[in-house]
Design an enzyme around this catalytic site. Structure first.
Site, PDB file in Angstrom:
ATOM      1  N   TRP A   1       0.921  -1.233  -0.096  1.00 14.76           N
ATOM      2  CA  TRP A   1       0.047   0.009  -0.029  1.00 14.76           C
ATOM      3  C   TRP A   1       0.796   1.126   0.079  1.00 14.76           C
ATOM      4  CZ3 TRP A   1      -5.296   1.029   0.755  1.00 14.76           C
ATOM      5  CH2 TRP A   1      -5.999  -0.155   0.362  1.00 14.76           C
TER       6      TRP A   1
ATOM      7  N   HIS B   1      -0.565  -6.235   5.792  1.00 14.39           N
ATOM      8  CA  HIS B   1      -1.378  -6.193   4.540  1.00 14.39           C
ATOM      9  C   HIS B   1      -0.800  -6.477   3.252  1.00 14.39           C
ATOM     10  CE1 HIS B   1      -4.882  -5.799   7.269  1.00 14.39           C
ATOM     11  NE2 HIS B   1      -3.986  -5.148   7.942  1.00 14.39           N
TER      12      HIS B   1
ATOM     13  N   ASP C   1      -7.524 -10.230   7.022  1.00  6.59           N
ATOM     14  CA  ASP C   1      -7.796  -9.142   7.735  1.00  6.59           C
ATOM     15  C   ASP C   1      -8.352  -9.608   9.079  1.00  6.59           C
ATOM     16  OD1 ASP C   1      -6.894  -7.130   5.934  1.00  6.59           O
ATOM     17  OD2 ASP C   1      -8.833  -6.331   5.503  1.00  6.59           O
TER      18      ASP C   1
ATOM     19  N   HIS D   1      -8.358  -4.557  12.533  1.00  3.70           N
ATOM     20  CA  HIS D   1      -7.602  -3.595  11.378  1.00  3.70           C
ATOM     21  C   HIS D   1      -8.551  -2.283  11.300  1.00  3.70           C
ATOM     22  CE1 HIS D   1      -5.802  -2.559   7.728  1.00  3.70           C
ATOM     23  NE2 HIS D   1      -6.796  -2.996   6.891  1.00  3.70           N
TER      24      HIS D   1
ATOM     25  N   HIS E   1     -15.726  -3.420   4.694  1.00  4.87           N
ATOM     26  CA  HIS E   1     -14.850  -4.190   5.779  1.00  4.87           C
ATOM     27  C   HIS E   1     -16.086  -4.330   7.035  1.00  4.87           C
ATOM     28  CE1 HIS E   1     -11.086  -3.171   3.507  1.00  4.87           C
ATOM     29  NE2 HIS E   1     -10.787  -4.111   4.503  1.00  4.87           N
TER      30      HIS E   1
ATOM     31  N   GLU F   1      -7.386 -11.481   1.103  1.00  4.69           N
ATOM     32  CA  GLU F   1      -7.184 -10.340   0.038  1.00  4.69           C
ATOM     33  C   GLU F   1      -5.908 -10.816  -0.613  1.00  4.69           C
ATOM     34  OE1 GLU F   1      -9.240  -6.423   2.217  1.00  4.69           O
ATOM     35  OE2 GLU F   1      -7.117  -6.935   2.759  1.00  4.69           O
TER      36      GLU F   1
HETATM   37 ZN   LIG Z   1      -5.944  -6.117   4.428  1.00  8.10          ZN
END
Ligand SMILES: [Zn+2]
Length: 212
Positions: A18, A48, A54, A58, A164, A176
């Protein structure tokens, strides 16, 4: 016996993270030359990065941590479906309408191939999002684990993370970053176990599938 297929992202210095998150790195802290006996490594990564689960912590201060999650969710029968319109860029949202034609009754673990993250060496700029209403629909079908070939179930710039939260409210856990490029639609056995990280908000998994 049918072979297991690896549906995990490879963890090396090219795995995308990310934007702004901890990059993946692996290095030897002791070489065999230094120690006289063994190579010992160390890796650093975000929880992540790559193929991961997750934990509710989170996105919820009071949510469960990784070690509190039921391991049974991450091992067992799974159905892989393809949403080709998403893959062709025609659909930006995956909602009830997108899956209504597919029989999902009695499916506990649902893996959706969108194909929307085409180049896995770079973090995508835009991904299809899960419509929060899908959570209740899937829960009514019996789904407890939702896996995607995307880095998130919400838009990448979302702060409220409605999908989520909706999934968690309906007791559906999130997997994911799967690699489903070569996986035909159908029924499989899935193994995607998180590490026993007591306090963590997420965990990398080695996800594998084999045809039933
Ligand atoms: Zn995640």
């Amino acid at each position: 016996m049918t072979k297991w297929m690896d549906i995990s992202q490879r963890l090396d210095s090219h795995v995308p993270t990310w934007p702004g998150d901890t990059p993946f790195s692996y290095r030897l802290t002791w070489t065999k030359q230094m120690s006289g006996s063994v190579n010992v490594g160390q890796f650093t990564m975000s929880t992540h990065t790559g193929t991961h689960i997750d934990a509710p912590f989170h996105f919820d201060e009071n949510g469960k941590r990784v070690l509190e999650l039921d391991v049974n969710l991450y091992v067992g029968p799974a159905r892989v479906i393809h949403l080709l319109d998403v893959e062709r860029g025609k659909v930006a949202r995956i909602g009830v309408d997108e899956v209504a034609q597919i029989d999902l009754q009695g499916v506990t673990r649902l893996l959706i191939r969108t194909g929307a993250w085409a180049d896995r060496r770079v973090f995508p700029e835009k991904i299809p999002e899960i419509h929060p209403d899908l959570a209740e629909y899937l829960a009514n079908c019996g789904v407890r684990l939702l896996g995607l070939d995307l880095p998130s179930v919400d838009p990448l710039d979302s702060k409220a993370l409605p999908a989520h939260h909706a999934l968690t409210r309906h007791h559906i856990h999130i997997l994911e970053g799967l690699v489903l490029d070569d996986v035909p639609a159908g029924d499989y056995e899935l193994v995607a176990l998180p590490l026993p990280l007591a306090d963590a908000d997420g965990s990398p998994v080695r996800a594998i599938l084999r045809a039933m």
